[in-house]
Design a protein around this motif. Sequence first.
Motif, PDB file in Angstrom:
ATOM      1  N   SER A 100       0.793  -1.365  -0.012  1.00 37.25           N
ATOM      2  CA  SER A 100      -0.136  -0.181   0.126  1.00 37.25           C
ATOM      3  C   SER A 100       0.931   1.314   0.044  1.00 37.25           C
ATOM      4  O   SER A 100       0.439   2.368  -0.139  1.00 37.25           O
ATOM      5  CB  SER A 100      -0.874   0.168   1.227  1.00 37.25           C
ATOM      6  N   GLU A 101       2.269   1.049  -0.007  1.00 34.97           N
ATOM      7  CA  GLU A 101       3.045   2.193   0.223  1.00 34.97           C
ATOM      8  C   GLU A 101       2.730   3.160   1.491  1.00 34.97           C
ATOM      9  O   GLU A 101       3.223   4.395   1.587  1.00 34.97           O
ATOM     10  CB  GLU A 101       3.187   3.073  -0.864  1.00 34.97           C
ATOM     11  N   ALA A 102       2.230   2.771   2.242  1.00 36.99           N
ATOM     12  CA  ALA A 102       1.771   3.222   3.696  1.00 36.99           C
ATOM     13  C   ALA A 102       2.995   3.836   4.586  1.00 36.99           C
ATOM     14  O   ALA A 102       2.927   4.837   5.274  1.00 36.99           O
ATOM     15  CB  ALA A 102       0.813   2.394   4.468  1.00 36.99           C
ATOM     16  N   MET A 103       4.050   2.807   4.254  1.00 34.51           N
ATOM     17  CA  MET A 103       5.467   3.323   5.083  1.00 34.51           C
ATOM     18  C   MET A 103       6.358   4.106   4.113  1.00 34.51           C
ATOM     19  O   MET A 103       7.290   4.776   4.700  1.00 34.51           O
ATOM     20  CB  MET A 103       6.093   1.929   5.466  1.00 34.51           C
ATOM     21  N   GLY A 104       5.937   4.127   2.942  1.00 30.63           N
ATOM     22  CA  GLY A 104       6.633   4.989   1.967  1.00 30.63           C
ATOM     23  C   GLY A 104       6.719   4.253   0.634  1.00 30.63           C
ATOM     24  O   GLY A 104       6.572   2.952   0.563  1.00 30.63           O
ATOM     25  N   LYS A 105       7.270   4.933  -0.323  1.00 30.80           N
ATOM     26  CA  LYS A 105       7.596   4.504  -1.721  1.00 30.80           C
ATOM     27  C   LYS A 105       8.807   3.706  -1.689  1.00 30.80           C
ATOM     28  O   LYS A 105       9.706   3.966  -0.805  1.00 30.80           O
ATOM     29  CB  LYS A 105       7.478   5.564  -2.723  1.00 30.80           C
ATOM     30  N   GLY A 106       8.953   2.753  -2.446  1.00 28.80           N
ATOM     31  CA  GLY A 106      10.347   2.163  -2.928  1.00 28.80           C
ATOM     32  C   GLY A 106      10.201   1.102  -3.951  1.00 28.80           C
ATOM     33  O   GLY A 106       9.660   1.212  -4.983  1.00 28.80           O
ATOM     34  N   ILE A 107      11.130  -0.161  -3.848  1.00 31.14           N
ATOM     35  CA  ILE A 107      11.041  -1.190  -4.667  1.00 31.14           C
ATOM     36  C   ILE A 107      11.426  -2.235  -3.980  1.00 31.14           C
ATOM     37  O   ILE A 107      11.691  -2.320  -2.769  1.00 31.14           O
ATOM     38  CB  ILE A 107      12.093  -0.647  -5.758  1.00 31.14           C
ATOM     39  N   ALA A 108      11.111  -3.473  -4.803  1.00 34.79           N
ATOM     40  CA  ALA A 108      11.223  -4.944  -4.034  1.00 34.79           C
ATOM     41  C   ALA A 108      12.285  -5.813  -4.934  1.00 34.79           C
ATOM     42  O   ALA A 108      12.246  -5.502  -6.139  1.00 34.79           O
ATOM     43  CB  ALA A 108       9.911  -5.689  -3.999  1.00 34.79           C
ATOM     44  N   TYR A 121       8.713 -19.187   4.092  1.00 34.65           N
ATOM     45  CA  TYR A 121       8.625 -17.888   3.832  1.00 34.65           C
ATOM     46  C   TYR A 121       9.080 -17.091   2.847  1.00 34.65           C
ATOM     47  O   TYR A 121       9.844 -17.580   1.978  1.00 34.65           O
ATOM     48  CB  TYR A 121       9.495 -17.030   5.264  1.00 34.65           C
ATOM     49  N   ASP A 122       8.154 -16.234   2.116  1.00 37.69           N
ATOM     50  CA  ASP A 122       8.609 -15.456   1.072  1.00 37.69           C
ATOM     51  C   ASP A 122       9.680 -14.602   1.224  1.00 37.69           C
ATOM     52  O   ASP A 122       9.691 -13.522   2.139  1.00 37.69           O
ATOM     53  CB  ASP A 122       7.444 -14.327   0.744  1.00 37.69           C
ATOM     54  N   PRO A 123      10.749 -14.734   0.651  1.00 36.02           N
ATOM     55  CA  PRO A 123      12.070 -13.929   1.074  1.00 36.02           C
ATOM     56  C   PRO A 123      12.330 -12.691   0.154  1.00 36.02           C
ATOM     57  O   PRO A 123      13.383 -11.875   0.330  1.00 36.02           O
ATOM     58  CB  PRO A 123      13.238 -14.893   0.492  1.00 36.02           C
ATOM     59  N   THR A 124      11.174 -12.156  -0.293  1.00 39.20           N
ATOM     60  CA  THR A 124      11.334 -10.700  -1.159  1.00 39.20           C
ATOM     61  C   THR A 124      11.876  -9.830  -0.365  1.00 39.20           C
ATOM     62  O   THR A 124      11.480  -9.578   0.989  1.00 39.20           O
ATOM     63  CB  THR A 124       9.900 -10.461  -1.671  1.00 39.20           C
ATOM     64  N   ILE A 125      12.736  -9.016  -0.886  1.00 36.24           N
ATOM     65  CA  ILE A 125      13.235  -7.941   0.063  1.00 36.24           C
ATOM     66  C   ILE A 125      12.617  -6.715  -0.525  1.00 36.24           C
ATOM     67  O   ILE A 125      12.706  -6.291  -1.451  1.00 36.24           O
ATOM     68  CB  ILE A 125      14.909  -7.934  -0.020  1.00 36.24           C
ATOM     69  N   MET A 126      12.280  -5.739   0.706  1.00 35.47           N
ATOM     70  CA  MET A 126      11.503  -4.414   0.574  1.00 35.47           C
ATOM     71  C   MET A 126      12.541  -3.365   0.856  1.00 35.47           C
ATOM     72  O   MET A 126      13.106  -3.584   1.626  1.00 35.47           O
ATOM     73  CB  MET A 126      10.333  -4.502   1.239  1.00 35.47           C
ATOM     74  N   LEU A 127      12.680  -2.669   0.070  1.00 38.66           N
ATOM     75  CA  LEU A 127      13.559  -1.135   0.221  1.00 38.66           C
ATOM     76  C   LEU A 127      12.649  -0.193   0.084  1.00 38.66           C
ATOM     77  O   LEU A 127      12.144   0.194  -1.045  1.00 38.66           O
ATOM     78  CB  LEU A 127      14.692  -1.069  -1.142  1.00 38.66           C
ATOM     79  N   VAL A 128      12.408   0.546   1.285  1.00 41.78           N
ATOM     80  CA  VAL A 128      11.336   1.523   1.603  1.00 41.78           C
ATOM     81  C   VAL A 128      12.185   2.688   1.680  1.00 41.78           C
ATOM     82  O   VAL A 128      12.934   2.957   2.866  1.00 41.78           O
ATOM     83  CB  VAL A 128      10.365   1.064   2.340  1.00 41.78           C
ATOM     84  N   ILE A 129      11.528   3.915   1.325  1.00 46.49           N
ATOM     85  CA  ILE A 129      12.110   5.236   1.428  1.00 46.49           C
ATOM     86  C   ILE A 129      11.105   5.522   2.459  1.00 46.49           C
ATOM     87  O   ILE A 129      10.027   6.285   1.960  1.00 46.49           O
ATOM     88  CB  ILE A 129      12.491   6.193   0.403  1.00 46.49           C
ATOM     89  N   THR A 130      11.280   5.837   3.919  1.00 41.99           N
ATOM     90  CA  THR A 130      10.266   6.345   4.573  1.00 41.99           C
ATOM     91  C   THR A 130       9.958   7.796   4.660  1.00 41.99           C
ATOM     92  O   THR A 130       8.959   8.203   5.229  1.00 41.99           O
ATOM     93  CB  THR A 130      10.834   5.602   6.019  1.00 41.99           C
ATOM     94  N   ASN A 131      10.850   8.623   4.042  1.00 44.45           N
ATOM     95  CA  ASN A 131      10.594   9.853   4.046  1.00 44.45           C
ATOM     96  C   ASN A 131      10.438  10.280   2.770  1.00 44.45           C
ATOM     97  O   ASN A 131      10.702  11.325   2.162  1.00 44.45           O
ATOM     98  CB  ASN A 131      11.526  10.629   4.846  1.00 44.45           C
ATOM     99  N   SER A 132       9.877   9.450   2.047  1.00 43.39           N
ATOM    100  CA  SER A 132       9.635   9.744   0.685  1.00 43.39           C
ATOM    101  C   SER A 132       8.929  10.736   0.266  1.00 43.39           C
ATOM    102  O   SER A 132       8.992  11.296  -1.074  1.00 43.39           O
ATOM    103  CB  SER A 132       9.032   8.238  -0.173  1.00 43.39           C
TER     104      SER A 132
END
Length: 613
Positions: free
Chosen positions: A486-494, A575-586
């Motif tokens: 939902s990008e509630a924590m910030g925008k990013g990429i996985a 477990y799904d090992p997908t890594i999320m990279l989130v910019i929390t102050n995006s």
Amino acid sequence: MNYEEIAAKILKNIGGKENINTAWHCATRLRFKLLDENKAKTETIENIPGVITVVKSAGQYQIVIGNSVGKVFDSLADQAGLENKENQAASTNEKKDSLVNRFIAFISGTFTPFLGAMAGAGILKGLLALLVALGWLKTTSGTYEIWYAAGDALFNFLPIFLAFTAAKRLRVNQFVAVALAAALVYPTLVTVATKSQTLHFLGVPVVPTTYTSSVIPILLAVWVLSYLQPILDRIFPDAIRNIFTPLFSLIIMVPLTLIVVGPIGSGISNLLANAVSGVYNFAPIIAGIIMGAFWQVFVIFGVHWTFVPVMMNNIAKMGYDPLLPILAAAVLSQAGAALGVFLKTKDEKQKTLAGSGVVTGIFGITEPIIYGITLKMKRPFVCAVIAGGLGGAIIGAFKAKASSFTLPSLLALPTYLGKGFIGVIIGISVAFVLAAILTYFFGFEKSSSQATVSDQNLSQTGELVTAPVTGTIIPLTSVHDQVFASEAMGKGIAIVPTDGTLKSPVAGTVSAVYPTGHAIGLISDSGIEVLLHIGIDTVKLNGKYFKTLVKKEQHVTVNQELIKFDLEKIKQAGYDPTIMLVITNSKQYQITATQETVAKNNWLLQLDTKHDH
């Protein structure tokens, strides 16, 4: 604000009512003792509208709400049935905590239920003193006597209030505890003690001591009662227990308290009062600097509760407390910092939060400011610490005193009347104004959206965030986790990883290291806040298959190894090992994502600082 909806979301994400050991609230926070903190979804809770932040301190899981905390708690209590909840694992779980955490939890749980009433009563006493000083009211008038009774009753019969809340915390019969406290302040015994007459109980002399307004003796007495009551419960059968346990509790505890426990508590009280008075008189300016500067730091870690009984004890024993006026400087400095943010920022959401924070801070509630503004921005908090220390030093130099306990704020000014009052006025004014000025000119990072000039560290094409691991790039919105997608924590990429080494995508400082090793927080040298999260729900592995290679506050370079993880075993565990990279102050940046589909030592995101026009 829909309090029922907020409460429902909080209840769901702390692990449900079955995960609650005990719950209560103070002026701004919901406070929980959870059976399993790992079940609480902290990141999700922090993103609930109406929640300022989550704090884990003193063995408590604390959710900062602000001024509406009481309404949220009432709704949560209704939904969880907290009033009727008796969790058998509670006492066992609490005993696992350290002694310090248990003590802080006991003190906070004892005083918070009536802290608002106590603050109001203290202000009323201060206002009456002001009216008398101005000649608007005489102490012999009926109006004064009635209002004074309203303001002083809580303090005079303080042992009774403490007995009720302490008994609840220690899980003993609250009404037996209240009866014990009432016996200590019973008029006949108070009169005998005032006249220094010695009573004898079965030939044993009773030291003539007055317990009105006292703090420590009744806390000790209820603590002793918490050991006696289970013994009596085991002795008496169910048929007569409800009568005989209270009967023998009173038969034993009242004389035991008057002969042994009470005098010990009074002795401790005298030692504390003399110690505080001695240190303060020896170096009042240093005391002012320390308390004025670091009081809000104590609040952050929850250890400020240890000072509450000390300050109340000072008033009971000496008739005044020297610390409370100093704390007013610490409180007003946070309000001043909020004003500085309000005047400087161009972010509408931040301006609204800062504006309301100024008002709440002036009236003594600083936690929305701390967790919502100053601590998040860091520099304003430092500015407030500096200003609070200087204001506290001024107040200490004038040796100001508080005549009754109340929350440090502008409302408490009448309680500081007397010697040193002018020092309080000067001290809190300096703290407020200086914090606002320092924050306005020095409280903002150049890289933030509030900066007046562009950050020289950024290139013309913006700052690049590189791949933290090799693998396949996918949109963050496609991951199987609602919070991240939902990008509630910030925008990013996985990234779906193909190896087990997580590297730093920026040059900066490690801001958070999770004990389970599945996530890490970074702040780049230019202010970009990055969250790296390995896998979905991998927190449940409790650190298994993860090895953290860096520490909090450590500076790292681009591509420096941060975490080793066993990719195959994580997948084998389901477990799904997908890594999320989130910019929390995006929200501060215009973000451009790479068009490539493979992550391997290449850039993933380009961040350009937004500029307000």
